[in-house]
Design a protein around this motif. Sequence first.
Motif, mmCIF file in Angstrom:
data_model
loop_
_atom_site.group_PDB
_atom_site.id
_atom_site.type_symbol
_atom_site.label_atom_id
_atom_site.label_comp_id
_atom_site.label_asym_id
_atom_site.label_seq_id
_atom_site.Cartn_x
_atom_site.Cartn_y
_atom_site.Cartn_z
ATOM 1 N N HIS A 23 0.830 -1.204 0.000
ATOM 2 C CA HIS A 23 0.000 0.000 0.000
ATOM 3 C C HIS A 23 0.871 1.263 0.000
ATOM 4 O O HIS A 23 0.613 2.197 -0.763
ATOM 5 N N LEU A 24 1.894 1.297 0.839
ATOM 6 C CA LEU A 24 2.760 2.475 0.902
ATOM 7 C C LEU A 24 3.559 2.653 -0.383
ATOM 8 O O LEU A 24 3.814 3.785 -0.807
ATOM 9 N N SER A 41 2.845 7.886 -6.638
ATOM 10 C CA SER A 41 2.204 9.137 -7.051
ATOM 11 C C SER A 41 2.603 10.318 -6.180
ATOM 12 O O SER A 41 2.384 11.462 -6.557
ATOM 13 N N ASN A 42 3.177 10.078 -5.003
ATOM 14 C CA ASN A 42 3.585 11.144 -4.082
ATOM 15 C C ASN A 42 5.060 10.969 -3.729
ATOM 16 O O ASN A 42 5.403 10.656 -2.596
ATOM 17 N N HIS A 43 5.925 11.172 -4.697
ATOM 18 C CA HIS A 43 7.338 10.856 -4.509
ATOM 19 C C HIS A 43 8.054 11.806 -3.550
ATOM 20 O O HIS A 43 9.159 11.519 -3.114
ATOM 21 N N LYS A 44 7.458 12.932 -3.197
ATOM 22 C CA LYS A 44 8.091 13.866 -2.265
ATOM 23 C C LYS A 44 7.643 13.659 -0.816
ATOM 24 O O LYS A 44 8.026 14.420 0.056
ATOM 25 N N ASP A 45 6.861 12.638 -0.562
ATOM 26 C CA ASP A 45 6.361 12.353 0.780
ATOM 27 C C ASP A 45 7.441 11.592 1.559
ATOM 28 O O ASP A 45 7.468 10.369 1.603
#
Length: 91
Positions: A38-39, A45-49
Amino acid sequence: MYLDSEKKKEIFGKYGKSNTDTGSPEAQIALFSYRIAHLTEHLKSNHKDHSTERALKMLVGKRRRLLDYLIKVDINRYRAIIAQKELGIRK
């Protein structure tokens, strides 16, 4: 929510000894694998998280330690959990 109590019971029932078996290494490894998948999808899609990236690395480390424990305790149980293709664990 991506992981509700019904999904956990399903995972524990499939990989553990029963639906309430939350302590066995196999059940924990299966739960960690589900959370890791899941992570990983979230990070695509959220590579800066960066906080999620850190949490993912910590989960992978926990799973690796449990797999190392299984190797020491019972190699046959380790081989059985590695053989589960849907968990996505490689040697």
